[in-house]
Design an enzyme around this catalytic site. Structure first.
Site, PDB file in Angstrom:
ATOM      1  N   HIS A  66       0.806  -1.307  -0.116  1.00 19.83           N
ATOM      2  CA  HIS A  66       0.014   0.017   0.074  1.00 19.83           C
ATOM      3  C   HIS A  66       0.647   1.257   0.134  1.00 19.83           C
ATOM      4  CE1 HIS A  66       1.054   0.250   4.271  1.00 19.83           C
ATOM      5  NE2 HIS A  66       0.460   1.174   4.371  1.00 19.83           N
ATOM      6  N   HIS A  81       1.306   6.691  -0.905  1.00 16.70           N
ATOM      7  CA  HIS A  81       0.377   5.932  -0.185  1.00 16.70           C
ATOM      8  C   HIS A  81      -0.893   5.688  -0.684  1.00 16.70           C
ATOM      9  CE1 HIS A  81      -2.082   4.913   3.285  1.00 16.70           C
ATOM     10  NE2 HIS A  81      -0.825   4.628   4.099  1.00 16.70           N
TER      11      HIS A  81
END
Length: 160
Positions: A66, A81
């Protein structure tokens, strides 16, 4: 230095994915919206292949896929992110294509993300911040050069 060689002091940031540019303060997570991790820009992705916004060394590749930390040759460090609370998925929906400590070029594929899986898992948001660590930005400024809809690979910001 030769007559035609030019060392650029600018760092171009490209869109890591197709989507829509949003201001960092619009991200649905106060850690990012309040710039606790640094200033930057965000994108609401409409596709699932994410590429490196800058060239450099991958200093962080989260095992869950992620988030990615990249340090440029300019010494600037950034964090990409993907989505909010996506760490809780433990990698579900993420197919990582790189390893920590890899040297990467701008535009190299970082990961493939199944956005349908993320939506099905009801993550709070797909907002994808691109933030630059304050320690590495001293004396530098970010200029946003693109707003609205963007295609992967388009220049979205410049750091000087």
């Amino acid at each position: 230095m030769g007559l035609f060689s030019k060392k650029t002091k600018e760092l171009e940031i490209i869109a890591p994915v197709d989507g829509e540019i949003i201001a960092l303060d619009q991200v649905e997570d106060e850690v990012f919206s309040q710039k606790m991790l640094g200033d930057g820009i965000a994108i609401k992705p409409t596709a699932g292949n994410f590429v490196a916004p800058i060239a450099g060394k991958l200093v962080t590749v989260f095992p869950t896929g992620h988030a990615y930390g990249i340090k440029s040759i300019h010494g600037i460090e950034m964090l990409l992110h993907i989505g909010m609370d996506t760490v809780s998925l433990n990698g579900k929906g993420f197919n990582i294509k790189v390893k920590q400590d890899d040297n990467i070029k701008q535009g190299d594929l970082l990961c493939e993300v199944d956005l349908a899986v993320l939506k099905a898992e009801k993550v709070p948001s797909l907002d994808t911040p691109i933030v630059f660590t304050p320690e590495t930005m001293s004396g530098k400024t970010i200029t946003i050069v693109k707003t609205g809809k963007v295609k992967q690979g388009e220049v979205i910001a410049i750091i000087k």
